[in-house]
Motif scaffolding. Structure first.
Motif, PDB file in Angstrom:
ATOM      1  N   PHE A  30     -55.887  94.775   4.077  1.00  0.00           N
ATOM      2  CA  PHE A  30     -56.620  95.590   5.038  1.00  0.00           C
ATOM      3  C   PHE A  30     -56.668  97.059   4.613  1.00  0.00           C
ATOM      4  O   PHE A  30     -57.516  97.811   5.082  1.00  0.00           O
ATOM      5  N   HIS A  31     -55.765  97.459   3.715  1.00  0.00           N
ATOM      6  CA  HIS A  31     -55.759  98.834   3.227  1.00  0.00           C
ATOM      7  C   HIS A  31     -56.508  98.980   1.908  1.00  0.00           C
ATOM      8  O   HIS A  31     -57.121 100.015   1.645  1.00  0.00           O
ATOM      9  N   GLU A  32     -56.458  97.954   1.073  1.00  0.00           N
ATOM     10  CA  GLU A  32     -56.944  98.074  -0.298  1.00  0.00           C
ATOM     11  C   GLU A  32     -58.244  97.334  -0.584  1.00  0.00           C
ATOM     12  O   GLU A  32     -58.907  97.621  -1.577  1.00  0.00           O
ATOM     13  N   LEU A  33     -58.618  96.359   0.257  1.00  0.00           N
ATOM     14  CA  LEU A  33     -59.715  95.471  -0.111  1.00  0.00           C
ATOM     15  C   LEU A  33     -61.035  96.200  -0.308  1.00  0.00           C
ATOM     16  O   LEU A  33     -61.757  95.936  -1.275  1.00  0.00           O
ATOM     17  N   ALA A  34     -61.375  97.109   0.596  1.00  0.00           N
ATOM     18  CA  ALA A  34     -62.662  97.802   0.470  1.00  0.00           C
ATOM     19  C   ALA A  34     -62.743  98.558  -0.852  1.00  0.00           C
ATOM     20  O   ALA A  34     -63.754  98.487  -1.564  1.00  0.00           O
ATOM     21  N   ASP A  35     -61.669  99.259  -1.205  1.00  0.00           N
ATOM     22  CA  ASP A  35     -61.657  99.987  -2.476  1.00  0.00           C
ATOM     23  C   ASP A  35     -61.724  99.028  -3.657  1.00  0.00           C
ATOM     24  O   ASP A  35     -62.391  99.299  -4.660  1.00  0.00           O
ATOM     25  N   ALA A  36     -61.015  97.899  -3.543  1.00  0.00           N
ATOM     26  CA  ALA A  36     -61.040  96.911  -4.620  1.00  0.00           C
ATOM     27  C   ALA A  36     -62.453  96.383  -4.832  1.00  0.00           C
ATOM     28  O   ALA A  36     -62.926  96.262  -5.970  1.00  0.00           O
ATOM     29  N   LEU A  37     -63.142  96.077  -3.750  1.00  0.00           N
ATOM     30  CA  LEU A  37     -64.496  95.540  -3.861  1.00  0.00           C
ATOM     31  C   LEU A  37     -65.459  96.565  -4.443  1.00  0.00           C
ATOM     32  O   LEU A  37     -66.342  96.220  -5.236  1.00  0.00           O
ATOM     33  N   ARG A  38     -65.301  97.819  -4.058  1.00  0.00           N
ATOM     34  CA  ARG A  38     -66.168  98.862  -4.625  1.00  0.00           C
ATOM     35  C   ARG A  38     -65.940  98.987  -6.129  1.00  0.00           C
ATOM     36  O   ARG A  38     -66.885  99.165  -6.901  1.00  0.00           O
ATOM     37  N   ALA A  39     -64.676  98.913  -6.540  1.00  0.00           N
ATOM     38  CA  ALA A  39     -64.376  98.999  -7.970  1.00  0.00           C
ATOM     39  C   ALA A  39     -64.975  97.813  -8.721  1.00  0.00           C
ATOM     40  O   ALA A  39     -65.599  97.973  -9.775  1.00  0.00           O
TER      41      ALA A  39
END
Length: 208
Positions: free
Chosen positions: A115-124
């Protein structure tokens, strides 16, 4: 991938824990740069959804009954049902990270941090990078961090004084993707502010 030019990143999520799956979907829907096409609870259903409307990224839980996350990802990529895939797992283990890579996943993230990292991971991942959640990496304190080609390109432009919008236009990325990489660079280099980041670029010879 569709993260470019501010187009939403489309995703399909599969996790046999329904509440967790819907929670991730709800979280991503709060970001304007994501479109959740489906949230499924088993591999075959997720693959069928991808066949109907292929997503940019398939997000799959490792431990699912029947078809697990690795098999789901391998099948989806082999059939070109998605452009990239990210594996979710409860376990912090280098072997799982390697299994994910061999299956073709471009990302590997610990569920406790999702919930903290997924959005950033997907953008990368949408920008063509691999993403491994930092908590799963060995501690290499004191070592000079290894930057990916994309990270080096963005750091160079930051060091040259370009703002987020200019970098996004230059590299054909969304503003949020650039901000994601900026945050990753801050973490990787231990920088507290932009001045530290620019200093790192000079000290490591990036500006030579």
């Amino acid at each position: 991938m569709t993260s470019q030019n501010n187009s939403p990143i489309s995703v399909v999520i599969v996790d046999d824990h329904g509440m967790f799956c819907e929670g991730l979907a709800s979280m991503l829907r709060q970001h304007e740069d994501f479109t959740v096409l489906a949230a499924m609870q088993d591999g075959p259903s997720a693959l069928q959804s991808c066949r109907v409307t292929p997503p940019d990224i398939l997000i799959a839980d490792l431990a699912m009954p029947g078809m697990d996350g690795l098999e789901t990802i391998r099948t989806a990529l082999a059939e070109r049902l998605c452009k990239s895939a990210v594996l979710l797992t409860m376990h912090k283990h280098a072997v799982i990270a390697e299994d994910a890579r061999r299956a073709g996943a471009a990302g590997y993230i610990i569920k406790d941090e999702a919930f903290h990292e997924l959005a950033d991971a997907l953008r990368a991942v949408a920008a063509g990078e691999e993403f491994v959640e930092p908590a799963s990496l060995p501690d290499n304190s004191g070592a000079t961090p290894v930057l990916s080609p994309r990270e080096r390109s963005i750091l160079l432009l930051i060091a040259q004084g370009q703002i987020t919008k200019e970098i996004a236009d230059s590299l054909n990325l969304s503003d949020k993707t650039v901000e994601t990489f900026r945050g990753r660079l801050m973490k990787k280099t231990g920088s507290r502010n932009m001045a530290d980041l620019v200093r790192f670029a000079h000290e490591t010879g990036l500006m030579a």
